[in-house]
Write an enzyme that holds these catalytic residues in place. Structure first.
Site, PDB file in Angstrom:
ATOM      1  N   HIS A  97       8.024  23.107  -2.069  1.00  0.00           N
ATOM      2  CA  HIS A  97       8.100  22.865  -3.462  1.00  0.00           C
ATOM      3  C   HIS A  97       6.679  22.337  -3.904  1.00  0.00           C
ATOM      4  O   HIS A  97       5.701  21.773  -3.227  1.00  0.00           O
ATOM      5  CB  HIS A  97       9.016  21.844  -3.905  1.00  0.00           C
ATOM      6  CG  HIS A  97      10.290  22.201  -3.783  1.00  0.00           C
ATOM      7  ND1 HIS A  97      11.274  21.578  -4.461  1.00  0.00           N
ATOM      8  CD2 HIS A  97      10.938  23.519  -3.179  1.00  0.00           C
ATOM      9  CE1 HIS A  97      12.311  22.437  -4.271  1.00  0.00           C
ATOM     10  NE2 HIS A  97      12.236  23.387  -3.284  1.00  0.00           N
ATOM     11  N   GLU A 120       5.632  19.938  -5.807  1.00  0.00           N
ATOM     12  CA  GLU A 120       5.020  18.383  -5.575  1.00  0.00           C
ATOM     13  C   GLU A 120       4.855  18.256  -4.317  1.00  0.00           C
ATOM     14  O   GLU A 120       3.918  17.339  -3.698  1.00  0.00           O
ATOM     15  CB  GLU A 120       6.361  17.676  -5.997  1.00  0.00           C
ATOM     16  CG  GLU A 120       6.630  17.886  -7.494  1.00  0.00           C
ATOM     17  CD  GLU A 120       7.486  18.961  -7.859  1.00  0.00           C
ATOM     18  OE1 GLU A 120       8.061  18.801  -9.114  1.00  0.00           O
ATOM     19  OE2 GLU A 120       7.749  19.802  -7.220  1.00  0.00           O
ATOM     20  N   CYS A 157      12.039  16.451  -4.057  1.00  0.00           N
ATOM     21  CA  CYS A 157      10.584  15.993  -4.438  1.00  0.00           C
ATOM     22  C   CYS A 157      10.824  14.781  -5.151  1.00  0.00           C
ATOM     23  O   CYS A 157       9.800  13.875  -4.839  1.00  0.00           O
ATOM     24  CB  CYS A 157      10.227  17.046  -5.599  1.00  0.00           C
ATOM     25  SG  CYS A 157       9.895  18.664  -5.136  1.00  0.00           S
TER      26      CYS A 157
END
Length: 160
Positions: free
Chosen positions: A57, A59, A90
């Site tokens: 992801h 992040e 995250c």
């Protein structure tokens, strides 16, 4: 001394990354930047489908890059700007990385409306282990505790 005011330019960079990298075929429309002392030290973007890595992801990508750039596993004094409110994975990584602040654009409700609904994960966390969609059960706990006992005695450990 009050915390510095968030800088919209950094959020715009996270948003720009989310759109640019999605259009380039890297993955979903998510971008993130990590800022230290008013300078972007890392940029991240969603690469779940392009790398076949469900943990990639925006992040997480930005945290990995920032930690590598700074030579540390914690981001004290850094701010994270992300195009969307962090998902549960995250969010966990953010708490482990310990940035000073997090700013997000889209909400988790906006993400759900766009087809990225993580609500079921929050629900799963609250369920007893045997009732989760993916059953989970303890196994060999007494043997596994040996690792924690060894950690407690390890003179070279780094606390985190």
């Amino acid at each position: 001394m009050p915390a510095p005011t968030p800088d919209p330019a950094f959020m715009r960079e996270a948003i720009r990354l989310s759109i640019e990298k999605m259009r380039a075929g890297h993955g979903g429309p998510f971008g993130a930047v990590i800022v230290q002392d008013g300078i972007i030290i890392a940029r991240g973007f969603n690469q779940v489908t392009s790398t076949h890595d469900p943990t990639c992801h925006a992040e997480i990508d930005a945290i990995r890059k920032a930690c590598a750039a700074l030579g540390t596993f914690q981001l004290a004094g850094c701010d994270l700007y992300t195009s969307c409110e962090p998902c549960p994975m995250c969010l966990g990584a953010i708490y482990w990385a310990r940035p000073a602040r997090v700013f997000f654009g889209n909400t988790k409700a906006d993400a759900a409306d766009a087809g990225f609904d993580d609500h079921f994960i929050y629900q799963e966390i609250e369920k007893p282990l045997g009732e989760r969609q993916i059953p989970m059960q303890p196994l060999l706990r007494d043997e596994a505790l040996a690792g924690f006992r060894a950690w407690a005695r390890h003179e070279g450990r780094t606390e985190y």
